[in-house]
Motif scaffolding. Structure first.
Motif, PDB file in Angstrom:
ATOM      1  N   SER A   1       0.812  -1.213   0.000  1.00 40.81           N
ATOM      2  CA  SER A   1       0.000   0.000   0.000  1.00 40.81           C
ATOM      3  C   SER A   1       0.850   1.271   0.000  1.00 40.81           C
ATOM      4  CB  SER A   1      -0.937   0.001   1.211  1.00 40.81           C
ATOM      5  OG  SER A   1      -0.178   0.170   2.382  1.00 40.81           O
ATOM      6  N   VAL A   2       2.172   1.134   0.117  1.00 41.00           N
ATOM      7  CA  VAL A   2       3.030   2.321   0.057  1.00 41.00           C
ATOM      8  C   VAL A   2       3.108   2.784  -1.401  1.00 41.00           C
ATOM      9  CG1 VAL A   2       5.379   3.192   0.353  1.00 41.00           C
ATOM     10  CG2 VAL A   2       4.394   1.673   2.063  1.00 41.00           C
ATOM     11  N   ASP A   3       2.763   4.035  -1.641  1.00 39.84           N
ATOM     12  CA  ASP A   3       2.785   4.599  -2.991  1.00 39.84           C
ATOM     13  C   ASP A   3       4.180   4.426  -3.607  1.00 39.84           C
ATOM     14  OD1 ASP A   3       2.702   6.131  -5.263  1.00 39.84           O
ATOM     15  OD2 ASP A   3       1.606   7.790  -4.323  1.00 39.84           O
ATOM     16  N   MET A   4       4.205   3.748  -4.759  1.00 39.31           N
ATOM     17  CA  MET A   4       5.499   3.453  -5.379  1.00 39.31           C
ATOM     18  C   MET A   4       6.253   4.713  -5.793  1.00 39.31           C
ATOM     19  SD  MET A   4       4.598   0.133  -7.601  1.00 39.31           S
ATOM     20  CE  MET A   4       6.106  -0.501  -8.270  1.00 39.31           C
ATOM     21  N   ASN A   5       5.521   5.836  -5.944  1.00 41.53           N
ATOM     22  CA  ASN A   5       6.195   7.073  -6.328  1.00 41.53           C
ATOM     23  C   ASN A   5       7.215   7.529  -5.285  1.00 41.53           C
ATOM     24  OD1 ASN A   5       5.302   7.547  -8.871  1.00 41.53           O
ATOM     25  ND2 ASN A   5       3.739   9.039  -8.297  1.00 41.53           N
ATOM     26  N   TYR A   6       6.952   7.216  -4.008  1.00 41.76           N
ATOM     27  CA  TYR A   6       7.917   7.604  -2.974  1.00 41.76           C
ATOM     28  C   TYR A   6       9.225   6.854  -3.166  1.00 41.76           C
ATOM     29  CZ  TYR A   6       3.853   9.617  -0.638  1.00 41.76           C
ATOM     30  OH  TYR A   6       2.742  10.346  -0.345  1.00 41.76           O
ATOM     31  N   GLU A   7       9.093   5.576  -3.505  1.00 38.36           N
ATOM     32  CA  GLU A   7      10.302   4.770  -3.724  1.00 38.36           C
ATOM     33  C   GLU A   7      11.030   5.235  -4.983  1.00 38.36           C
ATOM     34  OE1 GLU A   7       8.622   0.846  -3.664  1.00 38.36           O
ATOM     35  OE2 GLU A   7       8.193   0.969  -1.529  1.00 38.36           O
ATOM     36  N   LYS A   8      10.250   5.573  -6.016  1.00 40.59           N
ATOM     37  CA  LYS A   8      10.875   6.084  -7.242  1.00 40.59           C
ATOM     38  C   LYS A   8      11.590   7.405  -6.963  1.00 40.59           C
ATOM     39  CE  LYS A   8       7.652   4.072 -10.532  1.00 40.59           C
ATOM     40  NZ  LYS A   8       6.398   4.369 -11.247  1.00 40.59           N
ATOM     41  N   ALA A   9      10.935   8.262  -6.190  1.00 46.06           N
ATOM     42  CA  ALA A   9      11.544   9.556  -5.867  1.00 46.06           C
ATOM     43  C   ALA A   9      12.863   9.337  -5.132  1.00 46.06           C
ATOM     44  CB  ALA A   9      10.589  10.390  -5.015  1.00 46.06           C
TER      45      ALA A   9
ATOM     46  N   LEU B   1       9.666   1.094   4.918  1.00 46.19           N
ATOM     47  CA  LEU B   1       9.333   0.603   6.261  1.00 46.19           C
ATOM     48  C   LEU B   1       8.639   1.655   7.133  1.00 46.19           C
ATOM     49  CD1 LEU B   1       9.434  -1.902   8.033  1.00 46.19           C
ATOM     50  CD2 LEU B   1      11.717  -1.256   8.763  1.00 46.19           C
ATOM     51  N   PRO B   2       9.143   2.900   7.181  1.00 51.06           N
ATOM     52  CA  PRO B   2       8.430   3.892   7.993  1.00 51.06           C
ATOM     53  C   PRO B   2       6.994   4.130   7.521  1.00 51.06           C
ATOM     54  CG  PRO B   2      10.596   4.729   7.379  1.00 51.06           C
ATOM     55  CD  PRO B   2      10.419   3.436   6.651  1.00 51.06           C
ATOM     56  N   LEU B   3       6.783   4.123   6.202  1.00 46.39           N
ATOM     57  CA  LEU B   3       5.432   4.378   5.704  1.00 46.39           C
ATOM     58  C   LEU B   3       4.522   3.166   5.900  1.00 46.39           C
ATOM     59  CD1 LEU B   3       6.158   6.446   2.475  1.00 46.39           C
ATOM     60  CD2 LEU B   3       5.273   7.244   4.653  1.00 46.39           C
ATOM     61  N   ALA B   4       5.114   1.980   5.969  1.00 42.36           N
ATOM     62  CA  ALA B   4       4.320   0.765   6.154  1.00 42.36           C
ATOM     63  C   ALA B   4       4.196   0.410   7.631  1.00 42.36           C
ATOM     64  CB  ALA B   4       4.954  -0.393   5.382  1.00 42.36           C
ATOM     65  N   TRP B   5       4.705   1.269   8.509  1.00 39.16           N
ATOM     66  CA  TRP B   5       4.863   0.927   9.914  1.00 39.16           C
ATOM     67  C   TRP B   5       3.577   0.451  10.616  1.00 39.16           C
ATOM     68  CZ3 TRP B   5       7.852  -1.286  12.908  1.00 39.16           C
ATOM     69  CH2 TRP B   5       7.785  -1.144  14.304  1.00 39.16           C
ATOM     70  N   PRO B   6       2.407   1.107  10.409  1.00 38.76           N
ATOM     71  CA  PRO B   6       1.211   0.623  11.107  1.00 38.76           C
ATOM     72  C   PRO B   6       0.908  -0.845  10.790  1.00 38.76           C
ATOM     73  CG  PRO B   6       0.775   2.731  10.064  1.00 38.76           C
ATOM     74  CD  PRO B   6       2.123   2.292   9.596  1.00 38.76           C
TER      75      PRO B   6
ATOM     76  N   LEU C   1      10.997  15.804 -10.950  1.00 39.18           N
ATOM     77  CA  LEU C   1       9.862  16.408 -10.253  1.00 39.18           C
ATOM     78  C   LEU C   1       8.620  15.606 -10.617  1.00 39.18           C
ATOM     79  CD1 LEU C   1       9.167  18.987  -8.487  1.00 39.18           C
ATOM     80  CD2 LEU C   1       8.237  19.907 -10.595  1.00 39.18           C
ATOM     81  N   PHE C   2       8.086  14.869  -9.645  1.00 39.38           N
ATOM     82  CA  PHE C   2       6.942  14.007  -9.927  1.00 39.38           C
ATOM     83  C   PHE C   2       5.656  14.823 -10.009  1.00 39.38           C
ATOM     84  CE2 PHE C   2      10.146  11.140  -8.534  1.00 39.38           C
ATOM     85  CZ  PHE C   2       9.886   9.953  -9.194  1.00 39.38           C
ATOM     86  N   GLN C   3       4.716  14.270 -10.751  1.00 36.81           N
ATOM     87  CA  GLN C   3       3.453  14.961 -10.972  1.00 36.81           C
ATOM     88  C   GLN C   3       2.752  15.310  -9.651  1.00 36.81           C
ATOM     89  OE1 GLN C   3       1.003  12.929 -13.787  1.00 36.81           O
ATOM     90  NE2 GLN C   3      -0.522  14.559 -13.833  1.00 36.81           N
ATOM     91  N   ASP C   4       2.763  14.351  -8.720  1.00 34.77           N
ATOM     92  CA  ASP C   4       2.141  14.641  -7.418  1.00 34.77           C
ATOM     93  C   ASP C   4       3.211  15.025  -6.380  1.00 34.77           C
ATOM     94  OD1 ASP C   4       3.390  12.257  -7.194  1.00 34.77           O
ATOM     95  OD2 ASP C   4       1.704  11.131  -6.377  1.00 34.77           O
ATOM     96  N   TYR C   5       4.415  15.340  -6.872  1.00 34.24           N
ATOM     97  CA  TYR C   5       5.566  15.803  -6.079  1.00 34.24           C
ATOM     98  C   TYR C   5       6.233  14.704  -5.254  1.00 34.24           C
ATOM     99  CZ  TYR C   5       2.922  19.919  -7.345  1.00 34.24           C
ATOM    100  OH  TYR C   5       2.191  20.824  -8.038  1.00 34.24           O
ATOM    101  N   ALA C   6       5.450  13.716  -4.789  1.00 32.87           N
ATOM    102  CA  ALA C   6       6.011  12.578  -4.057  1.00 32.87           C
ATOM    103  C   ALA C   6       6.951  13.008  -2.925  1.00 32.87           C
ATOM    104  CB  ALA C   6       6.730  11.609  -5.008  1.00 32.87           C
ATOM    105  N   LEU C   7       6.579  14.053  -2.213  1.00 31.87           N
ATOM    106  CA  LEU C   7       7.360  14.436  -1.030  1.00 31.87           C
ATOM    107  C   LEU C   7       7.139  13.370   0.041  1.00 31.87           C
ATOM    108  CD1 LEU C   7       6.518  18.240  -0.861  1.00 31.87           C
ATOM    109  CD2 LEU C   7       8.691  17.213  -1.531  1.00 31.87           C
TER     110      LEU C   7
END
Lengths: 225, 224
Positions: free
Chosen positions: A116-124, A141-146, B80-86
Motif C-alpha cells: 500500500s506504500v505509494d510506489m512514487n515515494y520509492e521512485k523519488a 518501512l516507515p510508511l508501512a509501519w502501522p 519532479l513528480f506529478q504529485d511531487y512525491a514528497l
C-alpha cells in the motif's frame, strides 16, 4: 491474587519463547513480504499458498510435521545430532513451533502494508540517489509501519498462545518447556484451579494492554500523515 | 547536453524518443496516453527502453548496443513528480536533505545548506513543516528544491502544473524559467497544456501515440 509459591516459570518461558519467535518471524517475514509485494515471478502464487499454509492447518498437523523434521530420525534432527545438538523436547522446539505458526500473520500484514506504500515515494528516493536497502529502511518501512506493527502484535499474540504444536514438539516439562497455555491446561486437568485462574488472569490483562497500546499508536500514526 | 534516441514498446504502440537538449527547456507536449511520462521514466532509468541510447554530457546512461543500463540512483538527474512525491513522514528540511545524505556516503561531500536552498525557493520558513501542512504551490517549490539539492545534470519535470490553480501556476511558471537560468542545465518538461508549452519551451516536441514531431508552435514561440 498470587498464592505463596506461585510458579513464575511458565510466564517467563512464554515471554522468552514469544519474543524470540517474533524476532525470527520479523527477520524472515519482512524481506519475504517486501519481495512478494513488489515482484512478479513464476510460481509466486504457489509459494504464497505454501507460506500461508500454517495459518489454516491444525496446529497438531504442524506439530506432527515438525516432529518428523526435527525428531531423532528427522532430516534436520539427524543433521543437528551430527553436531551434537538436539532441539526436540527443549524450549527451542517451542520457539520453532511458535515461529512457524506466527510467520503467516507477520507476512500477510507486512505484505499488505508494503503493497500500500505509494510506489512514487520509492521512485523519488531512487532519483535522489538512494539504493534499494536504504529506500527500504528510510521510506518503505516507515510508511508501512502501522501494518508492520499490526503484524508484530498478531504474531506475538499467536506465539504466546501456541498450544498444540508446542505440546507435540516441546512436550510439557515443568520449568523447562511448560509455557502458559500448557500450564493452564495441565493445571485444570489436575484440578489446580488457583494456578489456572492466576495464569488466565495474567495473560488476559497482558494481551489487553498490548492491543490497547498498539491501537493507540496506530491512531496517532494515522493522524500524523 | 542530453542526447536521446530510443524506442520503447508500449501496449498499443511503439514509442520513439528522439531528441537532444543543451542547456535549454525542452517541452514534451502531447495528449494524455501519448507516452510522455514513459519518456521521462526511460531517461531517469525507472523504466528501460527496448533499443537505442541515452547520453548525458557524453556519459552513456543507456545503450542497447553496449548493454549498458545505469541504475536510476547513479544517473544524477533530478525528477519532479506529478504529485511531487514528497516523503510524508519527513519534514521539508529532511526531504531536501535526503538526496544529499545518500550521496555523501559514496561521493565527495559538497557544502550544502538546506535552509539557504529553501530560502532561494521562497519556502525557507516552512523547513520544519510536514508535506501535509503545505499548499500545492509550496509543495512544488519544496519538490523542486529537493530535486535540485543533489545538483543534478538534468531536471525532468512531469506535468508540474496539473495540480495547481491558475494564479499559482502562472507564478511558478515564471519561477521555473528563473531557476533554469540560474542552474544552466537541460530541463525536460512534460505537459499537455499548450500555453505552458509555449511559455516555457525553448524547444517543443510533440508526441502523439509515440510519434515525435517538432512542433510548429516552436516557430510561433521563437518568433514572438
Amino acid at each position: 491474587m498470587f498464592t505463596q509459591g506461585f510458579d513464575w516459570h511458565p510466564v517467563i518461558l512464554s515471554l522468552r519463547v514469544a519474543v524470540i519467535a517474533v524476532i525470527s518471524v520479523t527477520l524472515l517475514g519482512l524481506p519475504v513480504a517486501r519481495l512478494m509485494a513488489r515482484r512478479e515471478f513464476y510460481g509466486k502464487e504457489m509459494l504464497e499458498a505454501a507460506i500461508t499454509l500454517p495459518l489454516v492447518l491444525p496446529p497438531s498437523v504442524i506439530g506432527y510435521g515438525l516432529l518428523i523434521l526435527i525428531g531423532k530420525n528427522g532430516l534436520v534432527g539427524q543433521a543437528l545430532s551430527g553436531m551434537g545438538l538436539s532441539i526436540i523436547f527443549t524450549w527451542w522446539a517451542a520457539v520453532l513451533a511458535s515461529t512457524v505458526v506466527a510467520f503467516p500473520l507477520m507476512y500477510q500484514s507486512a505484505k499488505a502494508a508494503f503493497g500500500s506504500v505509494d510506489m512514487n515515494y520509492e521512485k523519488a528516493a531512487r532519483t535522489l540517489g538512494a539504493g534499494e536497502v536504504r529506500i527500504f529502511f528510510t521510506v518503505t518501512l516507515p510508511l508501512a509501519w502501522p501494518g508492520v506493527l499490526a503484524g508484530l502484535v498478531l504474531s506475538f499474540a499467536r506465539a504466546l498462545g501456541e498450544f498444540g504444536a508446542t505440546l507435540m514438539v516441546a512436550g510439557n516439562i515443568p520449568g523447562q518447556t511448560q509455557t502458559i497455555p500448557l500450564a493452564i491446561y495441565f493445571a485444570v486437568e489436575s484440578g489446580d484451579n488457583a494456578t489456572a485462574r492466576t495464569l488466565v488472569g495474567l495473560i488476559t490483562i497482558f494481551s489487553f494492554l498490548v492491543i490497547f497500546w498498539v491501537n493507540r499508536r496506530a491512531r496517532s500514526f494515522l493522524k500524523t500523515y | 547536453m542530453l542526447e536521446a534516441n530510443f524506442e520503447k514498446k508500449l501496449w498499443s504502440f511503439n514509442l520513439e524518443g528522439r531528441f537532444a537538449a543543451g542547456n535549454e527547456i525542452v517541452v514534451l507536449w502531447g495528449p494524455s496516453g501519448a507516452g510522455k511520462t514513459t519518456v521521462l521514466h526511460c531517461l531517469a532509468g525507472l523504466n528501460s527502453p527496448e533499443s537505442g541510447f541515452i547520453k548525458l554530457n557524453g556519459r552513456v546512461l543507456y545503450s542497447s548496443g553496449e548493454r549498458t543500463d545505469i541504475p536510476t540512483r547513479s544517473r544524477n538527474m533530478g525528477y519532479l513528480f506529478q504529485d511531487y512525491a514528497l516523503f510524508p513522514h519527513m519534514t521539508v528540511r529532511q526531504n531536501v536533505q535526503y538526496g544529499v545524505r545518500c550521496r555523501k556516503n559514496n561521493k565527495e561531500g559538497f557544502s550544502f545548506d538546506p535552509e539557504k536552498l529553501l530560502d532561494s525557493f521562497g519556502v525557507g520558513h516552512l523547513s520544519g513543516r510536514y508535506p501535509r501542512q503545505l499548499s500545492g504551490g509550496e509543495k512544488q517549490r519544496v519538490a523542486l528544491a529537493r530535486a535540485l539539492a543533489v545538483r543534478p545534470q538534468l531536471l525532468l519535470l512531469d506535468e508540474p502544473f496539473s495540480a495547481l490553480d491558475k494564479n499559482t501556476k502562472i507564478v511558478l511558471r515564471k519561477e521555473i524559467k528563473r531557476i533554469h537560468r540560474d542552474w544552466q542545465i537541460p530541463f525536460v518538461l512534460v505537459t499537455h497544456d499548450e500555453e505552458d508549452a509555449m511559455y516555457l519551451g525553448d524547444k517543443i516536441i510533440s508526441l502523439e501515440k509515440g510519434t515525435v514531431r517538432e512542433k510548429s508552435l516552436l516557430l510561433m514561440h521563437t518568433g514572438s
